[in-house]
Motif scaffolding. Sequence first.
Motif, PDB file in Angstrom:
ATOM      1  N   ASP A 170       0.836  -1.200   0.000  1.00  2.89           N
ATOM      2  CA  ASP A 170       0.000   0.000   0.000  1.00  2.89           C
ATOM      3  C   ASP A 170       0.873   1.253   0.000  1.00  2.89           C
ATOM      4  OD1 ASP A 170      -2.216  -1.663   0.118  1.00  2.89           O
ATOM      5  OD2 ASP A 170      -2.368  -1.524   2.311  1.00  2.89           O
ATOM      6  N   ARG A 171       1.904   1.245   0.817  1.00  2.00           N
ATOM      7  CA  ARG A 171       2.812   2.388   0.889  1.00  2.00           C
ATOM      8  C   ARG A 171       3.566   2.555  -0.427  1.00  2.00           C
ATOM      9  NH1 ARG A 171       6.326   3.238   6.080  1.00  2.00           N
ATOM     10  NH2 ARG A 171       4.412   4.250   6.698  1.00  2.00           N
ATOM     11  N   MET A 172       4.005   1.453  -1.007  1.00  2.72           N
ATOM     12  CA  MET A 172       4.726   1.516  -2.280  1.00  2.72           C
ATOM     13  C   MET A 172       3.833   2.076  -3.382  1.00  2.72           C
ATOM     14  SD  MET A 172       6.876  -2.064  -2.209  1.00  2.72           S
ATOM     15  CE  MET A 172       7.534  -1.879  -3.861  1.00  2.72           C
ATOM     16  N   GLU A 173       2.568   1.690  -3.386  1.00  2.00           N
ATOM     17  CA  GLU A 173       1.646   2.167  -4.426  1.00  2.00           C
ATOM     18  C   GLU A 173       1.404   3.672  -4.334  1.00  2.00           C
ATOM     19  OE1 GLU A 173      -1.644  -0.557  -3.898  1.00  2.00           O
ATOM     20  OE2 GLU A 173      -1.063  -1.619  -5.729  1.00  2.00           O
ATOM     21  N   ARG A 174       1.563   4.251  -3.162  1.00  2.00           N
ATOM     22  CA  ARG A 174       1.384   5.697  -3.004  1.00  2.00           C
ATOM     23  C   ARG A 174       2.630   6.477  -3.436  1.00  2.00           C
ATOM     24  NH1 ARG A 174      -1.090   3.821   1.858  1.00  2.00           N
ATOM     25  NH2 ARG A 174       0.764   4.364   3.048  1.00  2.00           N
ATOM     26  N   SER A 175       3.711   5.775  -3.688  1.00  2.00           N
ATOM     27  CA  SER A 175       4.954   6.427  -4.108  1.00  2.00           C
ATOM     28  C   SER A 175       5.077   6.362  -5.623  1.00  2.00           C
ATOM     29  CB  SER A 175       6.147   5.698  -3.485  1.00  2.00           C
ATOM     30  OG  SER A 175       7.342   6.086  -4.117  1.00  2.00           O
ATOM     31  N   PRO A 176       5.228   7.507  -6.275  1.00  2.00           N
ATOM     32  CA  PRO A 176       5.353   7.489  -7.740  1.00  2.00           C
ATOM     33  C   PRO A 176       6.500   6.591  -8.226  1.00  2.00           C
ATOM     34  CG  PRO A 176       5.104   9.731  -6.949  1.00  2.00           C
ATOM     35  CD  PRO A 176       5.269   8.869  -5.742  1.00  2.00           C
ATOM     36  N   ARG A 177       7.565   6.530  -7.463  1.00  2.00           N
ATOM     37  CA  ARG A 177       8.730   5.747  -7.878  1.00  2.00           C
ATOM     38  C   ARG A 177       8.465   4.243  -7.802  1.00  2.00           C
ATOM     39  NH1 ARG A 177      14.847   7.049  -6.580  1.00  2.00           N
ATOM     40  NH2 ARG A 177      14.305   8.552  -8.132  1.00  2.00           N
TER      41      ARG A 177
END
Length: 174
Positions: free
Chosen positions: A146-153
């Motif tokens: 979930d956290r990764m999906e919120r990061s554009p990178r």
Amino acid sequence: MAKRLSTVEKHPQLARINQAIDDGVSYRDISSLFGLSLAATGRYALSRKSELAKVFADEVSVTDVILRALEAADHARDVRRQSRHGSSPLVQSRAIRAELDALSRLGDHLGIDDTAIADHLAEGADLVQMVVAHLRDDETARQLLDRMERSPRFANDARAIREALATSTPGANS
């Protein structure tokens, strides 16, 4: 081509030097205590860490040098483009050359070569495999996705991991 041993690696009290580094003794104190140069002690201490550990510790690493070199190259391109519009290309090209030379010396000083880059990439690939295995085994760890999906990178990476988990885990629908 075999790697040459450093002054520190050839030192008769290498085990004690390693212990001092592990105990957090300053490089300056280690250098004085064992009759080594501060630079040799620092280079040796850095060489003991994996490239990925250096990234996590926010120390100079293959990644850092490559990113800085790419940034310098991007700047050089921008300066070249701007120089067509009346700025002094000589002064700016000298500054770019000085930065690139410094980065090159830094890379040489740290021993960053194709082998170091390959080791770094292998470490990253191994880390990714461990994260995926952990995500597969621990439902609460999926918050990381979930956290990764919120990061554009990392959004694309998170989606790819979710797809991999869905296809490898029967009945998974995270």
